[in-house]
Design a protein around this motif. Structure first.
Motif, PDB file in Angstrom:
ATOM      1  N   GLU A 266      -6.263   0.905 -14.099  1.00  0.00           N
ATOM      2  CA  GLU A 266      -7.504   0.945 -13.318  1.00  0.00           C
ATOM      3  C   GLU A 266      -7.375   0.275 -11.957  1.00  0.00           C
ATOM      4  N   ASP A 267      -6.515  -0.748 -11.868  1.00  0.00           N
ATOM      5  CA  ASP A 267      -6.395  -1.516 -10.630  1.00  0.00           C
ATOM      6  C   ASP A 267      -5.322  -0.978  -9.694  1.00  0.00           C
ATOM      7  N   ASP A 268      -4.625   0.062 -10.115  1.00  0.00           N
ATOM      8  CA  ASP A 268      -3.555   0.617  -9.287  1.00  0.00           C
ATOM      9  C   ASP A 268      -4.144   1.179  -7.995  1.00  0.00           C
ATOM     10  N   ILE A 269      -3.468   0.917  -6.882  1.00  0.00           N
ATOM     11  CA  ILE A 269      -4.008   1.351  -5.584  1.00  0.00           C
ATOM     12  C   ILE A 269      -4.096   2.864  -5.499  1.00  0.00           C
ATOM     13  N   ASP A 270      -3.142   3.593  -6.110  1.00  0.00           N
ATOM     14  CA  ASP A 270      -3.208   5.054  -6.092  1.00  0.00           C
ATOM     15  C   ASP A 270      -4.453   5.552  -6.799  1.00  0.00           C
ATOM     16  N   VAL A 271      -4.793   4.911  -7.920  1.00  0.00           N
ATOM     17  CA  VAL A 271      -5.987   5.301  -8.673  1.00  0.00           C
ATOM     18  C   VAL A 271      -7.238   5.017  -7.859  1.00  0.00           C
ATOM     19  N   GLN A 272      -7.291   3.867  -7.221  1.00  0.00           N
ATOM     20  CA  GLN A 272      -8.462   3.508  -6.433  1.00  0.00           C
ATOM     21  C   GLN A 272      -8.676   4.453  -5.254  1.00  0.00           C
ATOM     22  N   ILE A 273      -7.577   4.801  -4.585  1.00  0.00           N
ATOM     23  CA  ILE A 273      -7.683   5.718  -3.453  1.00  0.00           C
ATOM     24  C   ILE A 273      -8.094   7.108  -3.924  1.00  0.00           C
ATOM     25  N   ALA A 274      -7.516   7.569  -5.037  1.00  0.00           N
ATOM     26  CA  ALA A 274      -7.875   8.893  -5.572  1.00  0.00           C
ATOM     27  C   ALA A 274      -9.353   8.943  -5.939  1.00  0.00           C
ATOM     28  N   LYS A 275      -9.887   7.856  -6.500  1.00  0.00           N
ATOM     29  CA  LYS A 275     -11.312   7.803  -6.822  1.00  0.00           C
ATOM     30  C   LYS A 275     -12.158   7.895  -5.548  1.00  0.00           C
ATOM     31  N   ILE A 480      -9.537   8.067   5.479  1.00  0.00           N
ATOM     32  CA  ILE A 480      -9.614   7.260   4.256  1.00  0.00           C
ATOM     33  C   ILE A 480      -8.321   6.495   4.086  1.00  0.00           C
ATOM     34  N   ARG A 481      -8.412   5.269   3.659  1.00  0.00           N
ATOM     35  CA  ARG A 481      -7.247   4.376   3.619  1.00  0.00           C
ATOM     36  C   ARG A 481      -6.087   4.989   2.839  1.00  0.00           C
ATOM     37  N   SER A 482      -4.901   4.610   3.239  1.00  0.00           N
ATOM     38  CA  SER A 482      -3.697   5.085   2.565  1.00  0.00           C
ATOM     39  C   SER A 482      -3.124   3.957   1.708  1.00  0.00           C
ATOM     40  N   GLY A 483      -2.045   4.260   1.014  1.00  0.00           N
ATOM     41  CA  GLY A 483      -1.384   3.235   0.209  1.00  0.00           C
ATOM     42  C   GLY A 483      -0.354   2.447   0.986  1.00  0.00           C
TER      43      GLY A 483
END
Length: 583
Positions: A266-275, A480-483
């Motif tokens: 849940e805390d992974d940056i890829d997951v947060q950005i995808a959401k 939108i922010r990137s990783g």
């Protein structure tokens, strides 16, 4: 990708019967079993139950398609019927094809077998027994006296794939890219064709806008064809990087709203950005955490390993077959309700993949830069590091039609990424992904790769080109922010530019030595890599890989997994003991 076996009609079929029996037990059922000229042709459905398209004409000619295929912007049966009508071996080119596929045609008394323009989908041959298949496992079943090919074993374990037209089995080879295999009664031949991938000479003052517009035109031709056939059935894996963002921009521009999924906790940056992206554009989002999938019990692990062997066609690139069942289940779930996933692999064609400054390098330099992620003491008593590296360098040079001992210019270096890494690593991953159902890999398309190798390097560095391409299609998506810690478009922070410059200037020999400092202690062999699990599949002794590798020096868990996969294959199919002569 569904698969086929083409076997001489007079050959004994015990091994084919075994393949059919074990294939059905592991999810692959037959769809066709018929005579094709002097051969027996057997085709299998994919793991989602899709039957490979087949077409016939009034003259008794026929065609079968394995993989994802679009021809003249049509897919399925209509595409194959047009292809069968149009196909002439000497005038054929790939200009109107999209996808990664193998096609088998019986036309005018001859059998022709060909694949996609990059040569990503492999055609495997057993030259001793005149057997052809697009399935490596099928060839294992058909091989009477299998032997390990040492170079192939070392490439697979140390470099994650088998390169060139050899595999880790001595008598199983692949047809060269951009070739058509022609089978007649007593004569096999190969028709060599010109690659559909070309590269223009860019002017020195080509602007970022000029380059971005050119590549977007190539990319959008591919996306328009895919979107036109599959629309909202498309799903996209989303991360914080450029490749998935550019795919999504290309779809949203066409008013296609794909399902979006992302991997990690849940805390992974890829997951947060995808959401965030999904909320912004009102897209259905799925979060997948493969670590939560319950692992099989030791008692069930032998069945899991065999299911993985069939599902992943004998071997995976990123790992071996011993990692449990999470990856298998995930790949199968992508195709529920007829969904068609897109994969962003090879998107680095728009970037400086090898992180090198703009100068000439040798093929051996590329081995040092990218294919030296191993400790030479991990090889066993047969291993000759100099020979291994020289052979790999020769294959790299051959993939771009260059002599092995010349310095390569920047365009050559950039061509290595799609023609070598893409064709043999990403291509194998694409082929096994399609065993689970229909799927497309837009950046592996020959039309998309065209002109990327000669793109001015200043536009490729730090993702500048891709950021511009995303912005041109959908400015809000680029914002939108990137990783990466900085926006996808615009000037990169000074600290990032300095770090990138220093990194790119590292000489190849320095990078070659870097691996031992990163992986210098044994990664834990726990869970399905513990003795408890592995002994249920291969027993307590390593009959084969103890000769080929020094397991006490294989510190990387993924390399150990691939080595154990070789042991599993060797035991399952009764390989001969490895010998130095099989190098």
């Amino acid at each position: 990708m569904s698969f086929f076996v083409l076997i001489p009609a007079q050959r004994k079929t015990d091994s084919l019967s075994d393949l059919i029996t074990h294939g059905m037990r592991n999810g692959f059922t037959t769809s066709h079993d018929e005579t094709m000229g002097d051969f027996r042709f057997v085709a299998f459905k994919d793991l989602s139950g899709n039957t490979p398209p087949s077409a016939t004409d009034d003259n008794g000619n026929s065609a079968f398609c394995f993989g994802s295929f679009i021809y003249k912007k049509k897919s399925g049966l209509s595409a194959l019927e047009m292809f069968l009508r149009d196909f002439e071996p000497h005038s054929f080119d790939w200009s109107e094809t999209i996808g990664h596929f193998v096609i088998v045609l019986s036309k005018n008394g001859k059998i022709y077998i060909l694949n996609d323009g990059l040569g990503a989908a492999k055609i495997f041959m057993n030259s001793s027994n005149r057997i052809v298949s697009n399935s490596f496992v099928s060839q294992l079943y058909m091989n009477d006296k299998p032997k390990f090919h040492l170079q192939g074993c070392y490439e697979y374990v140390f470099a994650g794939s088998c390169y060139g037209n050899t595999t880790f089995v001595e008598d199983i080879v692949t047809v060269d890219p951009n070739s058509i295999l022609r089978l007649e009664t007593k004569n096999w031949s190969v028709i060599r064709k010109k690659s559909p991938i070309s590269h223009r000479k860019w002017s020195a003052d080509a602007t970022l806008s000029d380059v971005a517009n050119h590549h977007l035109a190539n990319l959008n031709d591919v996306f328009e064809a895919i979107a036109g056939e599959f629309g909202d059935r498309i799903r996209v894996s989303m991360s914080g990087g450029y490749d998935s963002r550019l795919m999504l921009a290309s779809l949203l521009r066409l008013d296609v709203k794909p399902r979006v999924f992302s991997y990690g906790d849940e805390d992974d940056i890829d997951v947060q950005i995808a959401k965030t992206v999904s909320r912004e554009f009102n897209l259905e989002f799925f979060h997948i955490d493969k670590s939560l999938v319950q692992k099989p019990s030791p008692d069930d692990f032998a069945a899991t390993a065999e299911r993985n062997m069939f599902g992943f066609d004998g071997w995976k690139c990123d790992a071996g077959l011993m990692g449990g069942n999470a990856d298998y289940r995930d790949r199968l779930s992508r195709h529920v309700d007829g969904q068609v996933p897109l994969n962003g692999s090879l998107g680095e064609i728009y970037r400086n993949f090898f992180y090198l400054i703009d100068r000439k390098y040798s093929a051996m330099d590329i081995v040092s830069v990218f294919f030296s992620g191993y400790g030479s003491d991990g090889g066993g008593k047969f291993f000759d590091n100099a020979r291994y590296r020289a052979t790999l360098a020769g294959k790299i040079a051959q993939s771009i039609d260059r002599p092995p001992d010349v310095k390569l210019d920047r365009g050559d270096i950039e061509r290595i990424y799609p023609s070598f890494r893409g064709r043999y690593w990403t291509g194998h991953d694409a082929q096994i992904n399609q065993r689970f159902g229909g799927m497309f890999f837009p950046y592996l398309e020959h039309a998309v790769i065209t002109d990327t190798a000669t793109t001015p390097l200043r536009h490729k560095n730090l993702g500048v080109l891709q950021g511009e391409m995303i912005h041109m299609q959908l400015p809000r998506l680029a914002e939108i922010r990137s990783g990466y810690g900085y926006p996808m478009r615009g000037k990169r922070p000074l600290s990032i530019r300095l770090k990138n410059t220093i990194n790119n200037m590292r000489p190849p020999f320095v990078r070659r030595q870097g691996y031992r400092f990163h992986v210098n202690k044994m990664q834990p062999r726990q869970s399905t890599f513990s003795d408890k699990y592995l002994s249920s599949v291969i027993g307590n002794d390593y009959h084969y890989i103890d000769e080929i590798f020094n397991l006490n020096r294989l510190y990387s868990l993924s390399q150990f997994d691939r080595a154990v996969t070789l042991e599993y294959i060797g035991q399952k199919f009764g390989f001969e003991s490895p010998r130095r002569e099989t190098w």
